[in-house]
Motif scaffolding. Structure first.
Motif, PDB file in Angstrom:
ATOM      1  N   ASP A  83      21.057 -60.031  20.103  1.00  8.98           N
ATOM      2  CA  ASP A  83      21.782 -58.917  19.488  1.00  8.98           C
ATOM      3  C   ASP A  83      23.047 -59.397  18.784  1.00  8.98           C
ATOM      4  N   GLU A  87      23.639 -59.149  14.762  1.00 10.74           N
ATOM      5  CA  GLU A  87      24.830 -58.477  14.249  1.00 10.74           C
ATOM      6  C   GLU A  87      25.609 -59.389  13.292  1.00 10.74           C
ATOM      7  N   ILE A 165      14.091 -54.180  14.774  1.00 10.60           N
ATOM      8  CA  ILE A 165      15.302 -54.532  15.554  1.00 10.60           C
ATOM      9  C   ILE A 165      16.534 -53.921  14.905  1.00 10.60           C
TER      10      ILE A 165
END
Length: 165
Positions: A83, A87, A165
């Motif tokens: 994650d 990002e 995602i």
């Protein structure tokens, strides 16, 4: 933000994972924004040259970003979660992940010469070439069998199975 999907590749050393990811990325990059994450479990990858500024900076343990007119390189001394990496990259449509068996992503196992059946439990497909005799293995029914040398077939499978995602 446009749709972002991810797919993972796994397999033993020297099975052809990197070559396959590279071939797929070269095709996909013509129409999509592609990002690649490669896991280096043995910490063998070399990104920098001793004595250069970026090497000296990265040796401090700090997070280092090197920019030039053609690229931006990020050296992190901390492990990042998927994650956090997603990002950070942010601007991509398809993410190709090499390794990282523990990530909950659809996964293609790559094999040449021999298959390690322990990969079956974490894979939805296998990509093999004619060095593999399928009659020697008990491939579970739920695993799709792909031709390692048919990049377009593999891309078709990715488009059908990649995870949002």
């Amino acid at each position: 933000m446009s749709k972002r999907v991810a797919i993972a590749f796994t397999g033993p050393s020297n099975s052809g994972k990197t070559t396959l990811v590279e071939k797929i990325a070269r095709v996909l990059i013509q129409e999509r924004k592609v990002a690649i994450i490669k896991n280096d479990p043995k910490d063998k990858a070399e990104f920098d040259t001793e004595g250069k500024d970026s090497y000296k900076f990265s040796q401090t343990g700090a997070e280092v970003v090197v920019t030039s007119p053609t690229r931006t390189t990020y050296f992190s001394q901390r492990e990042k979660t998927l994650d956090e990496i997603v990002e950070m990259i942010a601007d991509f449509e398809i993410l190709l992940v090499e390794g990282l068996k523990t990530l909950p992503l659809p996964r293609i196992a790559v094999f040449r010469n021999t298959m390690d059946e322990s990969y079956f439990e974490c894979s939805e497909a296998i990509a093999i070439d004619d060095t593999i005799d399928l009659s020697e293995y008990a491939v579970p029914d739920h695993i799709d069998i792909l031709d390692l040398n048919d990049t377009m077939q593999i891309i078709g499978w990715i488009d059908a199975h990649a995870k949002n995602i």
